[in-house]
Design an enzyme around this catalytic site. Structure first.
Site, PDB file in Angstrom:
ATOM      1  N   CYS A 120      -6.048   1.845   5.935  1.00  0.00           N
ATOM      2  CA  CYS A 120      -6.683   0.591   6.328  1.00  0.00           C
ATOM      3  C   CYS A 120      -6.089   0.127   7.662  1.00  0.00           C
ATOM      4  O   CYS A 120      -5.140   0.746   8.170  1.00  0.00           O
ATOM      5  CB  CYS A 120      -6.452  -0.464   5.246  1.00  0.00           C
ATOM      6  N   CYS A 148      -2.209  -0.422   7.460  1.00  0.00           N
ATOM      7  CA  CYS A 148      -1.448   0.823   7.365  1.00  0.00           C
ATOM      8  C   CYS A 148      -1.546   1.642   8.648  1.00  0.00           C
ATOM      9  O   CYS A 148      -0.562   2.241   9.082  1.00  0.00           O
ATOM     10  CB  CYS A 148      -1.913   1.623   6.162  1.00  0.00           C
ATOM     11  N   HIS A 186       0.859  -1.183   0.000  1.00  0.00           N
ATOM     12  CA  HIS A 186       0.000   0.000   0.000  1.00  0.00           C
ATOM     13  C   HIS A 186       0.898   1.236   0.000  1.00  0.00           C
ATOM     14  O   HIS A 186       2.049   1.186   0.456  1.00  0.00           O
ATOM     15  CB  HIS A 186      -0.878   0.033   1.243  1.00  0.00           C
ATOM     16  N   GLU A 240       1.078   3.845   1.842  1.00  0.00           N
ATOM     17  CA  GLU A 240       1.619   4.222   3.150  1.00  0.00           C
ATOM     18  C   GLU A 240       2.805   3.345   3.538  1.00  0.00           C
ATOM     19  O   GLU A 240       3.822   3.835   4.038  1.00  0.00           O
ATOM     20  CB  GLU A 240       0.546   4.102   4.239  1.00  0.00           C
TER      21      GLU A 240
END
Length: 154
Positions: free
Chosen positions: A84, A87, A54, A56
Site C-alpha cells: 500500500c 508500506c 502491516h 511489511e
C-alpha cells in the site's frame, strides 16, 4: 534462500497472521544480499490494534532492530501482496534495494496498480521490483480469507 522459497515462507506467515488474530493474510520476509532471512512479518493490525502494523512494516522494524540500522540497502523484501502507499513509502525510506511481491492490490496498491510510489522518478532511493511471484497462491489466500469473512467463518 531463493525468491520462491522466501515467498513460500511469506505465504506461511500470512496464514499464521489469519489463524492467530484474524488479520488479513499478508506475510513478509526480508533477506540480506546472501539470501539469508533477516526478519519476518505478518499483519498484526488486529492483534495490536495499530493501523501501521502491516506485514511489511513489521518486517522492516524487525530488520532494522536486528541490524542496528534503519538503512536496509542491499536487502530484499518479499511480500505476498502489492504494498500500500504507507508500506511503499517505508520501503523507499528504509532503502530496501529489491521488492518482490505476489499478487496485485487493484484497490490500494502503490507499486503499479493504483499508484507507483517506489518507481516515481522523484524518489531518491531506487527500488528494483519483481511482481507476480507465486501470484496465484498469494491471491488465493486473500480470496479464501474474504470469502470466509462474508460467510462468517473468519
Amino acid at each position: 534462500m531463493n525468491t520462491d522459497e522466501a515467498m513460500t515462507l511469506a505465504i506461511n506467515l500470512a496464514r499464521e497472521a489469519t489463524l492467530s488474530s484474524g488479520d488479513v493474510p499478508v506475510g513478509a520476509v526480508i533477506l540480506n544480499s546472501q539470501g539469508e532471512v533477516v526478519a519476518l512479518g505478518g499483519n498484526e493490525r488486529e492483534r495490536s490494534q495499530d493501523p501501521t502494523e502491516h506485514a511489511e512494516i513489521v518486517a522492516i522494524r524487525k530488520a532494522a532492530a536486528v541490524l542496528g540500522s534503519w538503512r536496509l540497502d542491499g536487502h530484499t523484501l518479499v511480500v505476498t501482496l502489492e504494498p500500500c502507499p504507507m508500506c511503499a513509502g517505508a520501503i523507499v525510506q528504509s532503502r530496501i534495494s529489491t521488492l518482490v511481491f505476489g499478487t496485485w492490490d487493484e484497490k490500494a496498491g502503490a507499486v503499479g496498480s493504483v499508484w507507483d510510489v517506489v518507481r516515481d522518478p522523484r524518489v531518491l532511493s531506487k527500488v528494483e521490483v519483481h511482481a507476480g511471484v507465486m501470484a496465484d497462491e498469494c491471491a488465493q489466500l486473500l480470496t479464501d480469507f474474504f470469502k470466509g469473512r462474508r460467510t462468517g467463518n473468519i
